[in-house]
Enzyme design. Structure first.
Site, short mmCIF file in Angstrom:
data_model
loop_
_atom_site.label_atom_id
_atom_site.label_comp_id
_atom_site.label_asym_id
_atom_site.label_seq_id
_atom_site.Cartn_x
_atom_site.Cartn_y
_atom_site.Cartn_z
N PRO A 17 0.82 -1.23 0.00
CA PRO A 17 0.00 0.00 0.00
C PRO A 17 0.85 1.28 0.00
O PRO A 17 1.94 1.32 0.56
CB PRO A 17 -0.82 -0.11 1.29
CG PRO A 17 -0.06 -1.02 2.16
CD PRO A 17 0.76 -1.92 1.28
N LYS A 49 -2.25 -4.83 6.50
CA LYS A 49 -0.99 -5.19 5.85
C LYS A 49 0.18 -4.80 6.75
O LYS A 49 0.07 -3.89 7.57
CB LYS A 49 -0.88 -4.48 4.50
CG LYS A 49 -1.99 -4.92 3.54
CD LYS A 49 -1.74 -4.42 2.16
CE LYS A 49 -2.82 -4.93 1.22
NZ LYS A 49 -2.43 -4.79 -0.16
N ILE A 80 -2.42 -3.22 -3.92
CA ILE A 80 -2.79 -4.43 -4.67
C ILE A 80 -3.71 -5.20 -3.72
O ILE A 80 -3.27 -5.82 -2.77
CB ILE A 80 -1.55 -5.26 -5.06
CG1 ILE A 80 -0.63 -4.45 -5.97
CG2 ILE A 80 -1.98 -6.56 -5.73
CD1 ILE A 80 0.69 -5.12 -6.26
#
Length: 131
Positions: A17, A49, A80
């Site tokens: 990110p 994440k 993603i």
């Protein structure tokens, strides 16, 4: 599996990110660094994440928003995966609160754009995540 890489030092595909903040408020170095660290932690937390793969940048820009030069910001979030209505709503609220606290920017003068990046459109370490 597409979630694994050839080396333990490389991040998994879904762990990239990025948050770019362009704001019309210049901050002293210490306040900017504090904002960056807080933003990095909130991106990692909301997207689920590892923070070790999060990148955040803050750029001071001259901007007009709604015909006014009052403080404003444009933020861009790319990842993603993990870009969806629930997380985008949480992220927008958290970014607006952070910018109000750190920069005095009214949340009504902040836009946040989200991009769920395709693996072939995100590069790292000399290659894209698609290969």
């Amino acid at each position: 599996s597409t979630l694994q890489t050839a080396s333990p030092s490389e991040p998994r595909l879904l762990d990239m990110p990025t948050l770019v903040i362009e704001a019309s408020v210049a901050l002293p170095k210490e306040k900017e660094e504090s904002l960056l660290l807080r933003a990095s932690a909130l991106v990692a937390d909301i997207l689920g994440k590892p923070e070790s793969y999060v990148t955040v940048s803050y750029k001071t820009v001259r901007a007009v928003f709604g015909g006014s030069f009052d403080p404003s910001a444009f933020c861009y979030v790319a990842s993603i995966g993990q870009i969806n209505l629930e997380k985008n709503s949480k992220m927008t609220k958290a970014i607006c609160e952070l910018l109000k606290d750190a920069c005095g920017i009214d949340p009504a003068r902040v836009y946040v754009s989200f991009n769920d990046a395709a693996r072939e459109n995100f590069g790292w370490n000399g290659k894209t995540f698609a290969g």
